[in-house]
Design a protein around this motif. Structure first.
Motif, PDB file in Angstrom:
ATOM      1  N   GLU A  30      -2.926   2.170  -6.049  1.00 21.60           N
ATOM      2  CA  GLU A  30      -2.993   2.520  -4.623  1.00 21.60           C
ATOM      3  C   GLU A  30      -4.263   1.952  -3.991  1.00 21.60           C
ATOM      4  O   GLU A  30      -4.215   1.307  -2.944  1.00 21.60           O
ATOM      5  CB  GLU A  30      -2.952   4.041  -4.464  1.00 21.60           C
TER       6      GLU A  30
ATOM      7  N   GLU B 112       0.845  -1.207   0.000  1.00 17.25           N
ATOM      8  CA  GLU B 112       0.000   0.000   0.000  1.00 17.25           C
ATOM      9  C   GLU B 112       0.880   1.258   0.000  1.00 17.25           C
ATOM     10  O   GLU B 112       0.681   2.157  -0.802  1.00 17.25           O
ATOM     11  CB  GLU B 112      -0.908  -0.006   1.238  1.00 17.25           C
TER      12      GLU B 112
ATOM     13  N   GLU C   7      -4.761  -1.339  -1.135  1.00 21.49           N
ATOM     14  CA  GLU C   7      -5.192  -0.881   0.191  1.00 21.49           C
ATOM     15  C   GLU C   7      -5.208  -2.056   1.173  1.00 21.49           C
ATOM     16  O   GLU C   7      -5.828  -3.063   0.903  1.00 21.49           O
ATOM     17  CB  GLU C   7      -6.609  -0.298   0.094  1.00 21.49           C
TER      18      GLU C   7
ATOM     19  N   GLU D  58       1.580   4.207  -3.166  1.00 22.00           N
ATOM     20  CA  GLU D  58       0.976   5.519  -2.874  1.00 22.00           C
ATOM     21  C   GLU D  58       1.145   6.441  -4.080  1.00 22.00           C
ATOM     22  O   GLU D  58       2.242   6.639  -4.564  1.00 22.00           O
ATOM     23  CB  GLU D  58       1.686   6.150  -1.667  1.00 22.00           C
TER      24      GLU D  58
END
Lengths: 68, 68
Positions: free
Chosen positions: B62, A62, B66, A66
Motif C-alpha cells: 500500500e 494505490e 501511494e 489498500e
C-alpha cells in the motif's frame, strides 16, 4: 504470500463490481483461465498483466493495494 | 506505463533509505543488474520479485503504490 492476497483482492473487487470472470477477463484482455488461476493465488502475475486487471477494475494501484 | 512508475518509485524509496543498488539487491536477494533494469522501467517485474524488493525497502505494498 502476496499471490494469495492479490488473488483475493481481485476476486473481492470483481464481485463488488458485479463482474463475472468472463466479463473481467474480456475487459482486461486476458484469458479467463489465467484470471481464474490468478484469483486462486496460483499465478505469479507480472506488473503488465496486473495493470490490465487493475485498469479493468476501474481502480488505481494505490486503491487496489489498500491494506496489503 | 506502470513499469516506469514502479521503477521510479523503487529508486526514490531506495535513495530515501540511503541504500545503494548493491545493498538493496543483496537485501532483496535479487541480481543487481535485474534491479537496475527494474529501476529503469525495463523489467516486467513479477509479483514475487516485487514482494522481495518492497519487503527489502521495509514498506507495505500500500505504501509502495501511494500515488500510483
Amino acid at each position: 504470500m502476496i499471490l494469495e492476497k492479490v488473488g483475493k483482492r481481485i476476486k473481492t473487487l470483481r464481485n463488488e463490481k458485479k463482474l463475472s470472470q468472463e466479463k473481467l477477463a474480456f475487459k482486461a484482455d486476458i484469458d479467463r483461465t489465467y484470471l481464474a488461476g490468478a484469483e486462486q493465488g496460483k499465478r505469479n502475475i507480472s506488473l503488465k498483466s496486473l495493470e490490465k486487471i487493475v485498469t479493468a477494475l476501474d481502480c488505481s494501484f494505490e486503491e487496489f493495494f489498500e491494506g496489503i
